[in-house]
Design a protein around this motif. Structure first.
Motif, PDB file in Angstrom:
ATOM      1  N   ARG A   1       0.804  -1.227   0.000  1.00  7.77           N
ATOM      2  CA  ARG A   1       0.000   0.000   0.000  1.00  7.77           C
ATOM      3  C   ARG A   1       0.837   1.277   0.000  1.00  7.77           C
ATOM      4  O   ARG A   1       0.328   2.349   0.240  1.00  7.77           O
ATOM      5  CB  ARG A   1      -0.930   0.034   1.227  1.00  7.77           C
ATOM      6  CG  ARG A   1      -1.838  -1.160   1.367  1.00  7.77           C
ATOM      7  CD  ARG A   1      -2.971  -1.103   0.335  1.00  7.77           C
ATOM      8  NE  ARG A   1      -3.599  -2.406   0.180  1.00  7.77           N
ATOM      9  CZ  ARG A   1      -4.713  -2.759   0.832  1.00  7.77           C
ATOM     10  NH1 ARG A   1      -5.282  -1.929   1.639  1.00  7.77           N
ATOM     11  NH2 ARG A   1      -5.226  -3.963   0.648  1.00  7.77           N
ATOM     12  N   THR A   2       2.152   1.127  -0.176  1.00  6.87           N
ATOM     13  CA  THR A   2       2.963   2.352  -0.144  1.00  6.87           C
ATOM     14  C   THR A   2       2.842   3.099  -1.465  1.00  6.87           C
ATOM     15  O   THR A   2       2.593   2.519  -2.509  1.00  6.87           O
ATOM     16  CB  THR A   2       4.451   2.063   0.116  1.00  6.87           C
ATOM     17  OG1 THR A   2       4.891   1.053  -0.785  1.00  6.87           O
ATOM     18  CG2 THR A   2       4.689   1.628   1.539  1.00  6.87           C
ATOM     19  N   ASN A   3       3.085   4.391  -1.358  1.00  2.86           N
ATOM     20  CA  ASN A   3       3.005   5.266  -2.514  1.00  2.86           C
ATOM     21  C   ASN A   3       4.294   5.154  -3.333  1.00  2.86           C
ATOM     22  O   ASN A   3       5.341   5.581  -2.907  1.00  2.86           O
ATOM     23  CB  ASN A   3       2.802   6.693  -1.991  1.00  2.86           C
ATOM     24  CG  ASN A   3       2.787   7.708  -3.102  1.00  2.86           C
ATOM     25  OD1 ASN A   3       2.903   7.365  -4.282  1.00  2.86           O
ATOM     26  ND2 ASN A   3       2.643   8.960  -2.727  1.00  2.86           N
ATOM     27  N   ARG A   4       4.182   4.569  -4.516  1.00  7.31           N
ATOM     28  CA  ARG A   4       5.399   4.358  -5.316  1.00  7.31           C
ATOM     29  C   ARG A   4       5.810   5.609  -6.072  1.00  7.31           C
ATOM     30  O   ARG A   4       6.773   5.594  -6.817  1.00  7.31           O
ATOM     31  CB  ARG A   4       5.186   3.219  -6.312  1.00  7.31           C
ATOM     32  CG  ARG A   4       4.578   1.981  -5.738  1.00  7.31           C
ATOM     33  CD  ARG A   4       5.556   1.188  -4.873  1.00  7.31           C
ATOM     34  NE  ARG A   4       4.984  -0.112  -4.564  1.00  7.31           N
ATOM     35  CZ  ARG A   4       5.544  -1.016  -3.769  1.00  7.31           C
ATOM     36  NH1 ARG A   4       6.701  -0.740  -3.179  1.00  7.31           N
ATOM     37  NH2 ARG A   4       4.966  -2.168  -3.534  1.00  7.31           N
ATOM     38  N   LYS A   5       5.022   6.627  -5.946  1.00  3.32           N
ATOM     39  CA  LYS A   5       5.387   7.901  -6.576  1.00  3.32           C
ATOM     40  C   LYS A   5       5.821   8.883  -5.488  1.00  3.32           C
ATOM     41  O   LYS A   5       5.588  10.079  -5.586  1.00  3.32           O
ATOM     42  CB  LYS A   5       4.188   8.474  -7.342  1.00  3.32           C
ATOM     43  CG  LYS A   5       3.772   7.629  -8.523  1.00  3.32           C
ATOM     44  CD  LYS A   5       4.571   8.006  -9.777  1.00  3.32           C
ATOM     45  CE  LYS A   5       4.333   6.999 -10.886  1.00  3.32           C
ATOM     46  NZ  LYS A   5       5.511   6.192 -11.199  1.00  3.32           N
ATOM     47  N   MET A   6       6.408   8.348  -4.443  1.00  8.45           N
ATOM     48  CA  MET A   6       6.719   9.184  -3.286  1.00  8.45           C
ATOM     49  C   MET A   6       7.685  10.307  -3.626  1.00  8.45           C
ATOM     50  O   MET A   6       7.673  11.348  -2.996  1.00  8.45           O
ATOM     51  CB  MET A   6       7.289   8.312  -2.162  1.00  8.45           C
ATOM     52  CG  MET A   6       7.164   8.927  -0.788  1.00  8.45           C
ATOM     53  SD  MET A   6       5.445   9.361  -0.386  1.00  8.45           S
ATOM     54  CE  MET A   6       5.676  10.222   1.163  1.00  8.45           C
ATOM     55  N   LEU A   7       8.547  10.094  -4.609  1.00  2.00           N
ATOM     56  CA  LEU A   7       9.476  11.136  -5.028  1.00  2.00           C
ATOM     57  C   LEU A   7       8.712  12.418  -5.363  1.00  2.00           C
ATOM     58  O   LEU A   7       9.076  13.508  -4.930  1.00  2.00           O
ATOM     59  CB  LEU A   7      10.235  10.641  -6.262  1.00  2.00           C
ATOM     60  CG  LEU A   7      11.687  11.014  -6.443  1.00  2.00           C
ATOM     61  CD1 LEU A   7      12.523  10.716  -5.220  1.00  2.00           C
ATOM     62  CD2 LEU A   7      12.241  10.275  -7.649  1.00  2.00           C
ATOM     63  N   ASP A   8       7.641  12.253  -6.129  1.00  2.00           N
ATOM     64  CA  ASP A   8       6.821  13.417  -6.492  1.00  2.00           C
ATOM     65  C   ASP A   8       6.113  13.984  -5.278  1.00  2.00           C
ATOM     66  O   ASP A   8       6.045  15.192  -5.097  1.00  2.00           O
ATOM     67  CB  ASP A   8       5.770  13.018  -7.545  1.00  2.00           C
ATOM     68  CG  ASP A   8       6.422  12.474  -8.801  1.00  2.00           C
ATOM     69  OD1 ASP A   8       7.617  12.778  -8.996  1.00  2.00           O
ATOM     70  OD2 ASP A   8       5.751  11.754  -9.554  1.00  2.00           O
ATOM     71  N   SER A   9       5.577  13.086  -4.441  1.00  2.00           N
ATOM     72  CA  SER A   9       4.837  13.563  -3.279  1.00  2.00           C
ATOM     73  C   SER A   9       5.742  14.360  -2.344  1.00  2.00           C
ATOM     74  O   SER A   9       5.352  15.402  -1.834  1.00  2.00           O
ATOM     75  CB  SER A   9       4.235  12.392  -2.509  1.00  2.00           C
ATOM     76  OG  SER A   9       3.341  11.706  -3.340  1.00  2.00           O
ATOM     77  N   MET A  10       6.956  13.847  -2.135  1.00  2.00           N
ATOM     78  CA  MET A  10       7.878  14.554  -1.249  1.00  2.00           C
ATOM     79  C   MET A  10       8.176  15.949  -1.804  1.00  2.00           C
ATOM     80  O   MET A  10       8.224  16.925  -1.066  1.00  2.00           O
ATOM     81  CB  MET A  10       9.192  13.779  -1.121  1.00  2.00           C
ATOM     82  CG  MET A  10       9.067  12.484  -0.317  1.00  2.00           C
ATOM     83  SD  MET A  10       8.971  12.799   1.437  1.00  2.00           S
ATOM     84  CE  MET A  10       9.235  11.152   2.096  1.00  2.00           C
ATOM     85  N   ALA A  11       8.378  16.021  -3.105  1.00  2.00           N
ATOM     86  CA  ALA A  11       8.670  17.315  -3.727  1.00  2.00           C
ATOM     87  C   ALA A  11       7.466  18.238  -3.575  1.00  2.00           C
ATOM     88  O   ALA A  11       7.603  19.421  -3.255  1.00  2.00           O
ATOM     89  CB  ALA A  11       9.014  17.123  -5.195  1.00  2.00           C
ATOM     90  N   ASN A  12       6.309  17.658  -3.740  1.00  2.00           N
ATOM     91  CA  ASN A  12       5.071  18.405  -3.574  1.00  2.00           C
ATOM     92  C   ASN A  12       4.921  18.928  -2.136  1.00  2.00           C
ATOM     93  O   ASN A  12       4.588  20.088  -1.904  1.00  2.00           O
ATOM     94  CB  ASN A  12       3.932  17.443  -3.941  1.00  2.00           C
ATOM     95  CG  ASN A  12       2.584  18.097  -3.899  1.00  2.00           C
ATOM     96  OD1 ASN A  12       2.310  18.883  -3.009  1.00  2.00           O
ATOM     97  ND2 ASN A  12       1.738  17.783  -4.864  1.00  2.00           N
ATOM     98  N   HIS A  13       5.203  18.062  -1.168  1.00  2.00           N
ATOM     99  CA  HIS A  13       5.155  18.492   0.239  1.00  2.00           C
ATOM    100  C   HIS A  13       6.093  19.665   0.464  1.00  2.00           C
ATOM    101  O   HIS A  13       5.787  20.603   1.187  1.00  2.00           O
ATOM    102  CB  HIS A  13       5.573  17.346   1.167  1.00  2.00           C
ATOM    103  CG  HIS A  13       4.622  16.190   1.135  1.00  2.00           C
ATOM    104  ND1 HIS A  13       4.918  14.971   1.704  1.00  2.00           N
ATOM    105  CD2 HIS A  13       3.384  16.057   0.608  1.00  2.00           C
ATOM    106  CE1 HIS A  13       3.904  14.149   1.524  1.00  2.00           C
ATOM    107  NE2 HIS A  13       2.967  14.775   0.860  1.00  2.00           N
TER     108      HIS A  13
END
Lengths: 369, 495
Positions: free
Chosen positions: B121-133
């Protein structure tokens, strides 16, 4: 690609220095508090801020370890060691500490401050040689044969010459492959040295001042110990009178009353006469005070003792003045007037706050004397 | 900055990727980047993500990592992040043999990320999410001031561990159903059923009905408690009910999202590292190593697996347990018959030529996490072989001492340490405590007390978010206690 972390870093440094975010300061564990562990080890905590979270009290928790030992044997559970750390492995549970030997610490200090090696004085230098088996040689007695190195050498040769067979990996060392442990001669100064710490404990020296002296004394000790084989330390405290004390008392005592610096210098003079013949000893008197002296007359007396007996017998005489709210700082000015900035035997240094400690150590030890 | 691989490494990568795939590993695409040690330390400080929101703790990590490196105490060999495609970083200055080992290790990790259930269930697009955060938080900092926003982040981080690791796997909508049955009940309000209408006023007189209604109202009041049941995800509760400004809600939700993202890595530390180490060892020794590299490899490999006295290295326990399981399932050395066998000699020699070892460990890497891994597969022989023991603090001697070597005790302690990822169970039980809008947290005490000093500081943080006094019900030295933080003051009372 990664710009942000540099800004985060300077922000962290500023928090640690207490420049911003006062509320976090109570969580800062400071790097200056050095714990001696055993005889030759120290652990240096790195500055760290822990964000409070609900967590278990460590003492009730215990844990699982591995190794030999029977029930009741102590384990070093309190000293986490980061080995080859991997990303994201910091649990943030314990304060980070670096374990170093005193020798390594002195080396780092020497490097950081670019301290020169100390040249012991004059012709009385005796050198002593100790042999340590740290080297490797291609000749030597069979009893000192280094199996692993020999094996490695043979393996290298066989691979290089193409005689290594992976399916039948038999390695046969030849005469040339053999490696032996060999010694390196370690030349050390046999000369002994003594450090005599003097500190003003009159009412105007507060806890913060003493903490500074303590830290500074630790580093001076560490450096000089790396330079001399045998070191003795003596401690003198004074207000209007002076007395010799042990290390613990030295850092903890707080007296009130006036200040006669000459009392300490007299005692120091006597100590040298009794125990430390200048011909055999390198002598380092350090005096720390906030610079208040009772009278100009006493200051003259101090200068007299310095000129007549302390300076001729010592390698250097070091005076460190710790800034305090109450001290006038006059003594520093008096010494500066008399001896100037670049006197051969007298080193003066002002220590304004904790950040000034390193600079002051460099003042004292930077001349290599 | 050029982070692409030089030819030599590209060849090595292609070869290792093929070996890994041939062994049956199944991974996302891996993008390797070359970085120098300073970049490596920076990335590690940011937990692998090149763009994070500004926060001093990343700077602290960086400070420690770079000092550790400069003093020659530690060096980060590899780093890989759980995204699709996965990014892995290689240290430029490493020799080829190290790079090969790291690559093999990385393919092991990525296979684990992709296939282990707990990562599903982890977000595999976390790179984008982190940048977004990062963008969002920077914007708030511009608007409200860095100090203000950062201090709020500090408070949120103070409770980032108060989440529910099982939440991502739960079905939603249970609460709705419960609500409906409650409403149905309300319509009847405790009337006794009457078949003959003329009997109504006798069977259900007004006094009786009033009393029933009163009782019902009380009961309903009780059940309208917020939250209805103790809630483990304290962050979510605060998001729902704390009086937060919209930027604060957003910051809190960011902290929460990132906390959930890292949960599986903490749940599978032993397995994940064990699995990656198992595969780097297998791939290197069986396929990728050149003869000239064997000693350097052995040295590095031993370095990652070294067990310091008194500490347990997850890499070591992980790889050895996988190997042990593989061996046992190859020999068929498990199950009722094997366990009931009393003859040690026979157990050692046991071999049914089952050959199911590899299949078994692949299955384990799919379904287990550290807790079930240890619970199901650690054996008394294993504990003995690796000389594991439990230790405890002895108040008399003021030091930690070896306590037991008994298998059950060791296993229990290991599991205890892994339970809830080593964190105390803290839940919200009441958002309107004493009917004064105070927050009541409950520490589900399971034998170990909280660290009191930290508990108090944490309560202060929670109180800043909640805006009202905060209470914590816990147990200290066998005494039930209520810790209260109210208006800048702590108090403590026995209950």
């Amino acid at each position: 690609m990664i710009h942000g972390v540099k800004q985060d870093h300077s922000r962290f440094r500023n928090i640690v220095k207490g420049k911003i975010k006062e509320d976090l300061k109570k969580y800062v564990t400071h790097g200056e508090l050095i714990a001696r562990k055993g005889k030759n080890h120290v652990s240096v905590p790195m500055p760290q801020i822990e964000i409070p979270q609900f967590r278990f009290g460590q003492k009730q928790q215990g844990g699982v370890g591995h190794g030999n030992g029977k029930a009741g044997d102590p384990v070093g559970a309190g000293d986490p060691q980061e080995g080859e750390g991997k990303a994201g492995e910091q649990e943030g549970q314990h304060s980070l500490e670096v374990d170093l030997t005193l020798e390594e610490l002195a080396e780092i200090l020497g490097e950081q401050l670019e301290l020169p090696k100390i040249e012991p004085r004059g012709s009385k230098t005796i050198r002593s040689q100790t042999d340590r088996y740290t080297g490797i040689a291609s000749n030597g007695p069979e009893s000192l044969k280094h199996f692993r190195r020999t094996y490695k050498e043979a393996l290298k040769r066989q691979i290089a010459t193409g005689t290594y067979d992976a399916d039948n990996p038999i390695i046969i060392p030849t005469r040339k492959d053999r490696k032996y442990r060999s010694w390196k001669s370690d030349v050390r100064q046999e000369n002994s040295a003594v450090i005599i710490y003097m500190m003003d404990v009159s009412g105007s020296m507060g806890d913060e001042q003493k903490e500074i002296v303590r830290t500074e004394a630790f580093w001076i000790d560490t450096w000089l110990r790396s330079q001399y084989k045998g070191i003795e330390t003596r401690y003198i405290i004074h207000d209007a009178t002076a007395r010799e004390v042990d290390e613990d008392t030295f850092f903890k005592t707080r007296e009130s009353g006036g200040t006669l610096i000459s009392s300490a210098y007299k005692l120091c003079e006597k100590m040298i006469q009794m125990d430390y013949a200048p011909a055999d000893w390198n002598i380092y008197p350090f005096h720390f005070s906030d610079g208040d002296n009772w009278s100009g007359e006493d200051t003259r007396l101090c200068l007299d003792i310095l000129n007549k007996s302390l300076l001729p017998t010592s390698n250097v005489f070091c005076y460190g003045q710790v800034e305090s709210r109450y001290g006038s700082g006059q003594f520093f000015k008096d010494l500066l007037e008399t001896y100037g900035k670049d006197h051969e035997r007298v080193i003066l240094s002002k220590i304004e706050n904790k950040e000034g400690i390193l600079g002051s150590i460099k003042d004292f030890l930077g001349k290599g004397k | 900055m050029d982070t692409s691989l030089p030819d030599e490494l590209r060849e090595a990568r292609d070869a290792i990727r093929k070996y890994a795939a041939d062994f049956g590993l199944d991974f996302f695409d891996v993008i390797f980047e070359m970085v120098d040690y300073d970049e490596m330390n920076s990335l590690a400080a940011l937990e692998g993500f090149p763009v994070r929101y500004p926060h001093w703790r990343f700077g602290m990590s960086y400070d420690q990592l770079s000092k550790g490196y400069e003093w020659g105490l530690q060096k980060i060999y590899e780093m890989v992040i759980n995204t699709n495609p996965s990014y892995a970083y290689l240290l430029k200055s490493n020799p080829l043999v190290d790079q090969k080992m790291v690559m093999a290790h990385v393919y092991g990790h990525v296979d684990f990320f992709k296939n282990n259930f707990w990562f599903s269930r982890t977000n595999r697009k976390m790179l984008d999410s982190m940048a977004n955060h990062s963008v969002r938080i920077r914007r708030y900092m511009d608007e409200y001031g860095q100090e203000v926003v950062e201090s709020f982040i500090d408070q949120c981080l103070s409770i980032e561990n108060l989440i529910d690791p099982h939440l991502p796997f739960q079905e939603k909508g249970v609460d709705q159903k419960k609500l409906e049955t409650e409403q149905q009940q309300e319509a009847q309000v405790g009337k006794i059923r009457v078949d003959r209408p003329y009997m109504e006023s006798f069977i259900n007189p007004k006094e009786f009905l009033d009393e029933q209604k009163k009782r019902f109202d009380e009961k309903r009041k009780e059940s309208k408690k917020i939250p209805p049941e103790p809630q483990k995800d304290v962050l979510q509760f605060l998001l729902q009910y704390a009086p937060l400004e919209s930027w604060q809600s957003d910051v809190l939700s960011i902290v929460r999202e990132e906390a959930y993202y890292f949960v599986p890595q903490r749940q599978t530390k032993i397995m994940n590292e064990g699995w990656a180490s198992y595969w780097h060892s297998k791939i290197m020794t069986q396929k990728a190593l050149r003869d000239s590299e064997i000693i350097d490899f052995a040295h590095n490999h031993a370095g990652t697996l070294v067990m310091q006295p008194g500490r347990v290295n997850p890499y070591k326990i992980g790889i050895e347990l996988f190997r042990d399981i593989e061996d046992r399932w190859n020999r068929g050395a498990f199950g009722k018959e094997f366990e009931e066998c009393q003859d040690n000699e026979e157990k050692v020699r046991w071999d049914k030529k089952l050959g199911k070892g590899r299949e078994k460990i692949f299955q384990i890497r799919r379904v287990d996490n550290d807790i079930t891994f240890i619970d199901n597969y650690i054996t008394p022989e294993f504990v003995e072989r690796f000389k594991l023991y439990t230790y405890e603090f002895n108040r008399r001697t003021n030091q930690f001492e070896i306590a037991e070597r008994d298998f059950k005790k060791v296993k229990e302690k290991l599991l205890g340490q892994l339970t809830n990822m080593g964190q105390p169970f803290i839940m919200v039980t009441d958002g309107n405590f004493e009917n004064r809008g105070e927050l009541l947290l409950w520490h589900h005490h399971q034998g170990v007390d909280l660290d009191l000093r930290w508990a108090k500081e944490t309560l202060a943080s929670v109180s800043k978010i909640w805006g009202r006094p905060v209470n914590l019900q816990t147990e200290i030295e066998n005494q039930k206690k209520l810790l209260v933080y109210s208006k800048g003051e702590f108090s403590e009372k026995a209950i």
